[in-house]
Design an enzyme around this catalytic site. Structure first.
Site, PDB file in Angstrom:
ATOM      1  CG  HIS A  31      -1.769  -1.209   1.356  1.00 50.74           C
ATOM      2  ND1 HIS A  31      -1.297  -2.436   1.743  1.00 50.74           N
ATOM      3  CD2 HIS A  31      -3.097  -1.361   1.114  1.00 50.74           C
ATOM      4  CE1 HIS A  31      -2.295  -3.312   1.746  1.00 50.74           C
ATOM      5  NE2 HIS A  31      -3.392  -2.693   1.369  1.00 50.74           N
ATOM      6  CG  HIS A  71      -3.476   0.200   4.857  1.00 48.68           C
ATOM      7  ND1 HIS A  71      -4.445   0.530   5.780  1.00 48.68           N
ATOM      8  CD2 HIS A  71      -3.299   1.308   4.091  1.00 48.68           C
ATOM      9  CE1 HIS A  71      -4.851   1.775   5.568  1.00 48.68           C
ATOM     10  NE2 HIS A  71      -4.160   2.270   4.559  1.00 48.68           N
ATOM     11  CG  LEU A 121      -8.593  -0.275   8.612  1.00 50.78           C
ATOM     12  CD1 LEU A 121      -9.368   0.113   7.357  1.00 50.78           C
ATOM     13  CD2 LEU A 121      -7.440   0.692   8.840  1.00 50.78           C
ATOM     14  CG  HIS A 266      -5.868   1.698  -0.422  1.00 57.18           C
ATOM     15  ND1 HIS A 266      -5.743   2.123   0.880  1.00 57.18           N
ATOM     16  CD2 HIS A 266      -6.113   0.363  -0.367  1.00 57.18           C
ATOM     17  CE1 HIS A 266      -5.915   1.083   1.683  1.00 57.18           C
ATOM     18  NE2 HIS A 266      -6.139   0.007   0.958  1.00 57.18           N
ATOM     19  CD  GLU A 415     -20.875  -5.188  25.083  1.00 62.93           C
ATOM     20  OE1 GLU A 415     -20.944  -4.352  24.143  1.00 62.93           O
ATOM     21  OE2 GLU A 415     -21.811  -5.367  25.880  1.00 62.93           O
ATOM     22  CG  HIS A 477     -29.834 -11.850  26.774  1.00 60.97           C
ATOM     23  ND1 HIS A 477     -30.425 -11.204  25.715  1.00 60.97           N
ATOM     24  CD2 HIS A 477     -29.401 -10.871  27.617  1.00 60.97           C
ATOM     25  CE1 HIS A 477     -30.380  -9.896  25.913  1.00 60.97           C
ATOM     26  NE2 HIS A 477     -29.753  -9.670  27.061  1.00 60.97           N
ATOM     27  NE  ARG A 524     -29.665 -15.644  35.769  1.00 59.39           N
ATOM     28  CZ  ARG A 524     -30.965 -15.755  35.818  1.00 59.39           C
ATOM     29  NH1 ARG A 524     -31.576 -16.621  35.050  1.00 59.39           N
ATOM     30  NH2 ARG A 524     -31.671 -15.000  36.613  1.00 59.39           N
TER      31      ARG A 524
END
Ligand SMILES: Cc1ncc(C[n+]2csc(CCOP(=O)(O)OP(=O)(O)O)c2C)c(N)n1
Length: 672
Positions: A31, A71, A121, A266, A415, A477, A524
């Site tokens: 790149h 890159h 990315l 690119h 998360e 869940h 749980r």
């Protein structure tokens, strides 16, 4: 301090451009566009602003630099080579080749000076937030009035793609909230991505967005203007209590006559004709490749050597600090060496089988509470589920902007960023970070988990609510495919303990792993404390699987293999089968990965090849066939769950002791 630039500096910038162009051309892959646009930024950073010592890339108080747009790797390799890292020109000539130290995207541990593996990315930007938190936390822990042992910054170079990825937004939001004033992201605003201009898909006001996150935003309108860049960097290093985004307007493939500002630059080599034309435009000898003018080499090495001087000065200061604070220094060195304190396992609790049930998530909370006082490197938190995950450190305090030295991280409902931030904390070197959420949401962390495994970082994941026994919250869940989905990540150890004592042993496994992540999968629902696991458990968990109970009166006719909460079901089935005169062995198998590491002898001893096996796990059956073989059977869940009380869901989906008994009798019958 005003920086003065001369022709040698300009020549050095061009050298970075041409080295990148040449390496990519030689590899016929890579790149070139971003390195050509960003060369002035990289040159300035590596020679004037970054605190680093190329002769010792592991200097603990170095600034961290993350090339989030991985890159653009040749930009980094060129800068590392020129400033004196152990990355000789031949490595640049071997860019992207087998066995070289110049892989397609930067890889930590392989390339000296590379702080993290980048390529997906957004991961670099998000991870940098963990690095900046690490610095802020360590500064509180180890600096003393007049002594700054920890005193560095985190710099990031990122692209449009990095800032489009959602994970960077989550992380930037948190960085602003935590007022990480020593974090600087430099945004390569070249307005080009793979498909064309950013006007195709990216039109929000990014500076305004970051200002709203609580960041200071600086703007440089010409990425070739070293004076303007330098002024912005000067401002950025003056900590005003906010992270800084420097928007730098650049041009992809700057100087390439037909490819500048085009998406075609690119991700493909420029091509021989364009390379010649570009070098001509730069005033560079057209036929030379991998040319480093001696004055450029000298200038860049000089900058590297200044870093070594700074390092020596720091070492002297640290020696004095260590003399005044011997205990603190000992602890700091221990943490840097990733050594565990002598006798730390004494703190591990053991649980009595007194009839009461205890969920493994609750046991995990108790283990954490017991370990936190002896392991200061444990730092972490949850994505807003701490009360359910049992992941708070008692007395650890909330890690907030005004209290960065505290240990309980509040990731918020982020998360994705949590996964990356854990990597940043770990990469920094002195922590054993953990992050908690429901197992079903581990999907949101998957890219970062994969990177933790690839980077061999000992991050710990506390994934609770690990099966359909979650119950009423329903299929959204209830994890079904997640246990297997984690197991397929190379280098990740997944441990699903059967009871409280196995949970303590699972934590021990996680803490003792120094090079690679561990996922703890916790229930749980309450589970019996297994008398059988009390003695054999610790060693058994470390071996991945072990015999929990065996058939009496001869070799077993069948082996029941289960994980987590299903081990209790297997034990219930065992009792029933024994009554029916069948000799049954029950194997608890908390970890496939650890079991696979055992000797053939041990594995055959636990799972004798000639005896039929029945595996039970509240998840997809895929993969279990390898454990049970052609003559065995698997009881699992190859569909989504349902909203109802957990035991009822289990009943409907056939995850009961009765179902195990029935299947076991069938298998034994087949054999006789
Ligand atoms: C998560 C992720 N998705 C997709 C890609 C593939 N990819 C590599 S670079 C890029 C975008 C290029 O645009 P930009 O980030 O602006 O880089 P530049 O063109 O300026 O080099 C994409 C989609 C990736 N590396 N990571």
């Amino acid at each position: 301090m005003t920086q003065i630039f001369d022709d040698v500096d300009q020549l050095a910038v061009t050298t970075i451009r041409t080295l990148s162009i040449d390496a990519i051309e030689r590899a016929n892959s890579g790149h070139p566009g971003a390195p050509m646009g960003l060369a002035p930024v990289a040159y300035l950073l590596f020679t004037r602003f970054l605190k680093h010592d190329p002769s010792d890339p592991g200097w603990p108080d170095r600034d961290r630099f993350v090339l989030s747009c991985g890159h653009a790797s040749m930009l980094l390799y060129s800068a590392l080579h020129l400033t004196g890292y152990d990355l000789p020109l031949e490595e640049l000539e071997n860019f992207r080749q087998w066995g070289s130290r110049t892989p397609g995207h930067p890889e930590v541990g392989l390339v000296p000076g590379v702080e993290m593996t980048t390529g997906p990315l957004g991961q670099g930007t998000a991870t940098s937030v963990g690095m900046a938190v690490a610095e802020a936390h360590l500064a509180v822990e180890f600096n003393r009035p007049g002594d700054r042992v920890v005193d560095h910054r985190t710099w990031v170079l990122c692209s449009d793609g990095d800032l489009m990825e959602g994970v960077s937004s989550e992380a930037a939001s948190l960085a602003g909230h935590l007022r990480l004033g020593r974090l600087v992201w430099i945004w390569d605003d070249n307005r080009i991505t793979i498909e064309g201009g950013t006007d195709l898909s990216f039109s929000e006001n990014v500076p305004a967005r970051f200002a709203a996150y609580g960041w200071r935003v600086l703007e440089v309108d010409d990425g070739n203007d070293l004076d303007a860049l330098s002024a912005a960097f000067e401002t950025a290093v003056a900590d005003d209590g906010r992270p800084t985004l420097i928007r730098v307007r650049t041009h992809i493939a700057w100087g390439a006559p037909t490819k500048q500002d085009s998406a075609s630059a690119h991700g493909a080599p420029l091509g021989a004709d364009e390379v010649r034309a570009t070098k001509r435009a730069y005033g560079w000898p057209e036929d030379e490749t991998f040319l480093v003018p001696p004055e450029v080499a000298a200038r860049c090495r000089e900058a590297g050597a200044r870093g070594a001087d700074a390092h020596r000065g720091w070492q002297t200061a640290v020696d004095a600090w260590a003399e005044g604070h011997p205990d603190l220094a000992r602890e700091w060195r221990r943490r840097l060496a990733r050594e565990l304190p002598v006798g730390w396992t004494d703190a591990l609790p053991s649980f009595d089988a007194n009839g009461a049930k205890i969920a493994t998530r609750a046991a995990s909370g108790k283990v954490l509470a017991a370990l936190a006082p002896v392991l200061d490197e444990l730092i972490g938190g949850s994505a807003d589920l701490a009360p359910s995950n049992k992941s708070l450190i008692d007395g650890g305090g909330d890690l907030l902007a005004q209290t960065p030295g505290n240990r309980n991280f509040h990731f918020g409902i982020r998360e994705h960023a949590m996964g990356a931030i854990l990597n940043g904390l770990s990469l920094h070197g002195e922590f054993r970070p953990y992050g908690a959420t429901f197992l079903v949401f581990s999907d949101y962390m998957r890219p970062a988990i994969r990177l933790a495994a690839l980077m061999e970082q000992p991050v710990i994941y506390v994934f609770t609510h690990d099966s359909i026994w979650v119950g009423e919250d329903g299929p959204t869940h209830q994890p079904v495919e997640h246990i297997l989905a984690l197991r397929v990540i190379p280098g990740l150890v997944v441990v699903r303990p059967a009871d409280a004592n196995e949970t303590a042993a699972a934590w021990q496994v996680a803490i003792e792993r120094s090079a690679g992540p561990t996922a703890l999968l916790l229930s749980r629902q309450g589970l019996p404390v297994l008398e059988e696991a009390r003695n054999a458990g610790a060693d058994g968990v470390a071996r991945g699987a072990y015999i929990l109970v065996d058939g009496e009166g001869g070799a077993p006719q069948i082996v029941l293999v289960a994980t987590g909460g299903e081990v209790s079901l297997a034990l219930d089935a065992h009792r029933e089968l024994v009554q029916r005169g069948i000799r049954v062995r029950v194997v608890s198998m908390p970890s496939w990965e650890l079991f696979a590491e055992q000797t053939d002898d041990y594995r055959r001893q636990v799972l004798p090849p000639s005896i039929p096996r029945l595996a039970v796990e509240a998840g997809v059956t895929l993969g279990w066939r390898d454990v049970v073989g052609d003559n065995g059977a698997v009881i699992g869940i190859d569909r989504f769950g349902a909203s109802a009380p957990g035991a009822e869901v289990a009943q409907h989906l056939g995850l009961t002791a009765e179902a195990i008994v029935k299947k076991a009798i069938e298998l034994v019958g087949n054999e006789s």
